[in-house]
Motif scaffolding. Structure first.
Motif: not given
Length: 121
Positions: A1-3, A8-13, A56-57
């Motif tokens: 799930m972390q990957a 998702f975060a990488g797509v935004a960045n 990474f919560n």
């Protein structure tokens, strides 16, 4: 799930960084390496927030987290720049295409460094 969260975060960045890159090279005819650097700097703040809280919560920021994040970014960005330069200067690939390969190398390196070095509580 972390990957998956990282993806998702990488797509935004990536949208932020690549959008700035394209804007600068197409509208302002900026050198691709400089445009790349500016795009990554702008996306860096969003990357830190998304990686820290979403991927990474971590709710608090340890004093060592920000310098480690900057080191991880710097190493990953250096890899990105090398791939970009190799693509458009040495292999003759269009800079917009070479940057896609450069972003892939950056993404893999940055994830591994964040997971193992920055946010490895």
């Amino acid at each position: 799930m972390q990957a998956l969260k990282y993806l998702f975060a990488g797509v935004a960045n990536t949208a932020i960084g690549y959008g700035v890159f394209l804007l600068l090279i197409t509208l302002f005819d900026m050198n691709p390496s400089y445009a790349n650097a500016i795009g990554y700097v702008i996306a860096l703040i969003a990357a830190f927030i998304l990686n820290k809280t979403f991927v990474f919560n971590q709710s608090s920021t340890d004093r060592s987290t920000i310098p480690k994040f900057i080191v991880a970014f710097s190493v990953s960005f250096a890899i990105n720049q090398l791939v970009l330069l190799a693509g458009y200067r040495w292999l003759g690939i269009n800079a917009e295409i070479a940057q896609i390969f450069a972003m892939i190398s950056y993404t893999i390196a940055f994830y591994l460094l964040n997971k193992k070095f920055v946010f490895n509580n």
